[in-house]
Design a protein around this motif. Structure first.
Motif, PDB file in Angstrom:
ATOM      1  N   VAL A   1       8.352  -2.649   6.467  1.00 53.99           N
ATOM      2  CA  VAL A   1       8.901  -2.130   5.213  1.00 53.99           C
ATOM      3  C   VAL A   1      10.415  -2.295   5.191  1.00 53.99           C
ATOM      4  CG1 VAL A   1       9.167  -0.069   3.788  1.00 53.99           C
ATOM      5  CG2 VAL A   1       6.997  -0.511   4.938  1.00 53.99           C
ATOM      6  N   SER A   2      11.048  -2.208   6.358  1.00 50.27           N
ATOM      7  CA  SER A   2      12.503  -2.371   6.425  1.00 50.27           C
ATOM      8  C   SER A   2      12.934  -3.772   5.992  1.00 50.27           C
ATOM      9  CB  SER A   2      13.001  -2.087   7.845  1.00 50.27           C
ATOM     10  OG  SER A   2      12.387  -2.975   8.779  1.00 50.27           O
ATOM     11  N   VAL A   3      12.111  -4.773   6.295  1.00 51.62           N
ATOM     12  CA  VAL A   3      12.414  -6.156   5.899  1.00 51.62           C
ATOM     13  C   VAL A   3      12.320  -6.288   4.380  1.00 51.62           C
ATOM     14  CG1 VAL A   3      11.611  -8.547   6.025  1.00 51.62           C
ATOM     15  CG2 VAL A   3      11.708  -7.133   8.096  1.00 51.62           C
ATOM     16  N   LEU A   4      11.297  -5.653   3.809  1.00 55.73           N
ATOM     17  CA  LEU A   4      11.158  -5.682   2.351  1.00 55.73           C
ATOM     18  C   LEU A   4      12.341  -4.983   1.685  1.00 55.73           C
ATOM     19  CD1 LEU A   4       9.299  -6.394  -0.077  1.00 55.73           C
ATOM     20  CD2 LEU A   4       8.360  -4.102   0.138  1.00 55.73           C
ATOM     21  N   GLN A   5      12.733  -3.821   2.220  1.00 60.01           N
ATOM     22  CA  GLN A   5      13.852  -3.088   1.631  1.00 60.01           C
ATOM     23  C   GLN A   5      15.139  -3.890   1.727  1.00 60.01           C
ATOM     24  OE1 GLN A   5      13.741   0.246   0.035  1.00 60.01           O
ATOM     25  NE2 GLN A   5      15.520  -0.908  -0.700  1.00 60.01           N
TER      26      GLN A   5
ATOM     27  N   ILE B   1       0.858  -1.178   0.000  1.00 58.75           N
ATOM     28  CA  ILE B   1       0.000   0.000   0.000  1.00 58.75           C
ATOM     29  C   ILE B   1       0.896   1.230   0.000  1.00 58.75           C
ATOM     30  CG2 ILE B   1      -1.811   1.245   1.225  1.00 58.75           C
ATOM     31  CD1 ILE B   1      -2.650  -1.407   2.442  1.00 58.75           C
ATOM     32  N   ALA B   2       0.789   2.019  -1.063  1.00 64.17           N
ATOM     33  CA  ALA B   2       1.702   3.138  -1.263  1.00 64.17           C
ATOM     34  C   ALA B   2       1.084   4.450  -0.832  1.00 64.17           C
ATOM     35  CB  ALA B   2       2.110   3.222  -2.721  1.00 64.17           C
TER      36      ALA B   2
ATOM     37  N   GLU C   1      -2.720   0.459  -4.340  1.00 67.44           N
ATOM     38  CA  GLU C   1      -2.256  -0.846  -3.898  1.00 67.44           C
ATOM     39  C   GLU C   1      -1.662  -1.654  -5.047  1.00 67.44           C
ATOM     40  OE1 GLU C   1      -5.500  -1.414  -0.306  1.00 67.44           O
ATOM     41  OE2 GLU C   1      -5.320  -2.947  -1.846  1.00 67.44           O
ATOM     42  N   VAL C   2      -0.685  -2.452  -4.701  1.00 70.33           N
ATOM     43  CA  VAL C   2      -0.019  -3.328  -5.664  1.00 70.33           C
ATOM     44  C   VAL C   2       0.100  -4.709  -5.036  1.00 70.33           C
ATOM     45  CG1 VAL C   2       2.086  -3.734  -6.980  1.00 70.33           C
ATOM     46  CG2 VAL C   2       1.296  -1.400  -6.584  1.00 70.33           C
ATOM     47  N   GLY C   3      -0.087  -5.767  -5.804  1.00 68.31           N
ATOM     48  CA  GLY C   3      -0.008  -7.112  -5.244  1.00 68.31           C
ATOM     49  C   GLY C   3       0.870  -8.044  -6.049  1.00 68.31           C
ATOM     50  N   LEU C   4       1.453  -9.011  -5.378  1.00 67.73           N
ATOM     51  CA  LEU C   4       2.265 -10.042  -6.015  1.00 67.73           C
ATOM     52  C   LEU C   4       1.808 -11.410  -5.538  1.00 67.73           C
ATOM     53  CD1 LEU C   4       5.933  -8.711  -5.667  1.00 67.73           C
ATOM     54  CD2 LEU C   4       4.547  -8.777  -7.749  1.00 67.73           C
ATOM     55  N   LEU C   5       1.678 -12.344  -6.432  1.00 70.90           N
ATOM     56  CA  LEU C   5       1.429 -13.735  -6.060  1.00 70.90           C
ATOM     57  C   LEU C   5       2.727 -14.367  -5.579  1.00 70.90           C
ATOM     58  CD1 LEU C   5      -0.814 -15.082  -8.955  1.00 70.90           C
ATOM     59  CD2 LEU C   5      -1.495 -14.719  -6.592  1.00 70.90           C
TER      60      LEU C   5
ATOM     61  N   THR D   1      10.757   3.938  -0.773  1.00 73.12           N
ATOM     62  CA  THR D   1      10.541   4.901   0.310  1.00 73.12           C
ATOM     63  C   THR D   1       9.091   5.378   0.384  1.00 73.12           C
ATOM     64  OG1 THR D   1      11.247   6.671  -1.184  1.00 73.12           O
ATOM     65  CG2 THR D   1      12.920   5.710   0.273  1.00 73.12           C
ATOM     66  N   SER D   2       8.330   5.263  -0.726  1.00 73.29           N
ATOM     67  CA  SER D   2       6.947   5.731  -0.729  1.00 73.29           C
ATOM     68  C   SER D   2       5.971   4.697  -0.185  1.00 73.29           C
ATOM     69  CB  SER D   2       6.517   6.100  -2.150  1.00 73.29           C
ATOM     70  OG  SER D   2       7.370   7.074  -2.692  1.00 73.29           O
ATOM     71  N   VAL D   3       6.428   3.465   0.027  1.00 74.73           N
ATOM     72  CA  VAL D   3       5.529   2.421   0.496  1.00 74.73           C
ATOM     73  C   VAL D   3       5.173   2.640   1.949  1.00 74.73           C
ATOM     74  CG1 VAL D   3       5.302  -0.050   0.961  1.00 74.73           C
ATOM     75  CG2 VAL D   3       6.311   0.740  -1.186  1.00 74.73           C
ATOM     76  N   GLN D   4       3.896   2.663   2.233  1.00 75.91           N
ATOM     77  CA  GLN D   4       3.412   2.905   3.585  1.00 75.91           C
ATOM     78  C   GLN D   4       3.359   1.623   4.407  1.00 75.91           C
ATOM     79  OE1 GLN D   4      -0.822   3.839   4.065  1.00 75.91           O
ATOM     80  NE2 GLN D   4      -0.193   5.661   5.195  1.00 75.91           N
ATOM     81  N   SER D   5       2.895   0.535   3.810  1.00 73.41           N
ATOM     82  CA  SER D   5       2.811  -0.732   4.529  1.00 73.41           C
ATOM     83  C   SER D   5       2.845  -1.898   3.556  1.00 73.41           C
ATOM     84  CB  SER D   5       1.523  -0.790   5.370  1.00 73.41           C
ATOM     85  OG  SER D   5       0.381  -0.788   4.541  1.00 73.41           O
TER      86      SER D   5
END
Length: 525
Positions: A176-180, A11-12, A51-55, A105-109
């Motif tokens: 978000v830190s884990v994703l980054q 969610i951006a 929102e953006v999603g990935l399978l 950096t723009s991703v909120q969650s």
């Protein structure tokens, strides 16, 4: 492939800045109807404005005890269970992040969504899930088991299972830190989910979620059905319209571009043979009954609704006003060359007098049918009952709502938009644009067969007609679009007996003017 509820969702805060790097690779990212399948699980898609999603690229569960060496990567369910030794199960998920930009950096969650939940409502009071990263990310979906599962890494959180039941959605928030960090290393995110009883020593806690294979099972079944319909014999009546409808709907459900093109191509072939110039359908001509004419229209309306939803109003305008390009009256001469036929709009106009003015327009059903059992029907040799056709009119409202509202209001003067739920739903379809037909069509034989020639506005003497390849006294049928009028003359210099025609298609033998035209004038009304 269809979109599933089991996915990794971002969610951006600022959508454009978040995804600008992705736009270079996937130009259709901003389309609201884009799906994960269209991007082959490699790219993200919008599920809403921000929102953006990935399978998952891989998902599986593992079990200890006697099944510790068993792989469950093909299972349609992901099971997490806290139980005695030998009955425990953990879930593993891996996501490919290559479609994401390096800087988020723009991703909120960020969260993982799994469709499913606990086995029964009684389990909700005892349900909890813990979830972690894994130290090794390249485990194989078809080889992972309890014995070789990757070691547990950082704990990311706990989810209280209260009120989470089967067919719900369970959310696992990812920092978000884990994703980054994953983007900065190998662009892979691997997660382990563990079920845990909240009350030690209590009854075991069991939960299950849909895996990506659950979607594949459904998709494979749909592919099987599509292939079945595809291999059925091609026909030229309502059976073919139904076959086309089923194929088009399945193709769009699967969101398979190849199947969509194939199904719409098959429909185009059928549509180009379905209506005579006056709007009489293959079904009407074969069964001599409006009951089957409207039966075919029911499915035309449903096809149009699907195309409107997926392709927009312009497509529906084209569909309704498109004239059959390869009409052949097989009942007269199967060796005839194809000629220009009619359209869905013509089919509605053809039937309209029998709906709007039944007192002066009576058609006795099935009298000249080609199918002998029709003569045993209860409605054989009975006037067409327009009221019994409302089932088709409410479906056709998806593509011709104004015309269908007029029909339904005639049958029931108190009819409103809310009288029939089917009409109400379909009334959100387009208000049809005016027909773009701009030519009168002449036919050398009756009814509407033989050679044909299209003429625009103008005066056509015998010399003019002959210059176009139209011989003297050879005109037998004519189609005149709405907004035009045509005057036929017996002599080549616009003199002699004449006939004025407006807004309809007609067999000139009915007017005793067959093979008598030597000049004509085409004008706007």
């Amino acid at each position: 492939m269809r979109t599933t509820n089991s996915k990794l969702r971002f969610i951006a805060v600022a959508l454009m800045s978040t995804l600008s790097a992705m736009m270079a690779c996937h130009k259709d990212m901003l389309k609201l109807e884009s799906s994960i399948a269209q991007l082959q699980k490699k790219a993200a898609t919008f599920d809403s404005a921000n929102e953006v999603g990935l399978l998952p690229a891989a998902d599986a569960y593992v079990q200890d005890g006697a099944n510790a060496s068993t792989n469950y990567g093909d299972n349609s369910w992901l099971i997490a269970k806290d139980d005695a030794s030998g009955y425990r199960r953990d879930i593993y998920l891996r996501f490919d992040l290559t479609a994401l930009p390096s800087n988020i950096t723009s991703v909120q969650s960020v969260r993982i969504e799994l469709a499913g939940g606990v086995a029964s409502a009684a389990d909700t009071a005892n349900a909890k899930w813990l979830y972690y990263t894994t130290l090794e990310k390249d485990w194989g979906e078809k080889t992972i088991n309890w014995n070789n599962a990757p070691a547990t890494g950082e704990k990311l959180g706990e989810i209280n299972g209260k009120l989470k039941v089967t067919n719900g959605i369970v959310y696992f928030d990812i920092p978000v830190s884990v994703l980054q960090a994953a983007l900065d290393s190998d662009r892979k995110l691997s997660i382990k989910i563990v079920a845990q009883r909240k009350i030690t020593g209590s009854t075991s806690f069991y939960s299950d979620f849909q895996s990506k294979e659950a979607q594949d099972v459904i998709d494979n079944w749909l592919h099987t059905r599509y292939n079945f319909y595809k291999t059925q014999s091609v026909r030229t009546n309502n059976w073919e319209t139904i076959r086309n409808l089923l194929m088009i709907d399945i193709a769009y459900i699967l969101n398979d571009g190849t199947l969509i093109n194939q199904a719409t191509s098959d429909f185009s072939t059928h549509h180009n043979k379905n209506y005579r110039a006056d709007g009489a359908s293959v079904d009407f001509l074969g069964r001599d009954a409006f009951a089957y004419h409207v039966y075919d229209m029911e499915f035309m309306g449903q096809i149009g609704r699907t195309l409107y939803i997926k392709r927009g109003r312009a497509t529906v305008d084209s569909l309704v006003n498109h004239r059959a390009t390869k009409w052949v009256n097989l009942r007269i001469n199967s060796n005839d060359s194809p000629v220009l036929g009619g359209s869905i709009a013509d089919a509605v106009s053809f039937m309209s007098p029998y709906v709007m003015d039944p007192a002066n327009n009576i058609h006795l059903e099935f009298v000249n049918t080609e199918w002998a059992p029709d003569k045993t029907r209860a409605d054989y040799n009975k006037p067409f009952n327009a009221a019994g056709s409302s089932y088709a009119f409410v479906q056709m409202a998806a593509i011709m709502k104004n015309e269908m509202f007029g029909f339904l209001r005639k049958l029931n003067p108190s009819f409103t938009r809310y009288t029939d739920l089917r009409y109400y739903i379909n009334s959100f379809g387009p208000s049809l644009s005016a027909s773009t037909a701009a030519n009168v069509t002449l036919y050398g034989d009756t009814p509407f067969r033989g050679w044909y020639k299209q003429l625009s506005v103008g005066n056509y003497s015998l010399t003019d007609l002959q210059g176009l390849g139209i011989a003297n006294d050879q005109l037998s049928s004519i189609s005149v679009p709405n907004g035009f009028k045509v005057t036929l003359y017996e002599n080549g210099d616009f003199t002699g007996n004449s006939v004025l025609l407006t807004g309809h298609a007609i067999d000139l033998s009915i007017l005793n003017f067959n093979d008598k035209t030597s000049s004509l004038v085409v004008e706007h009304l």
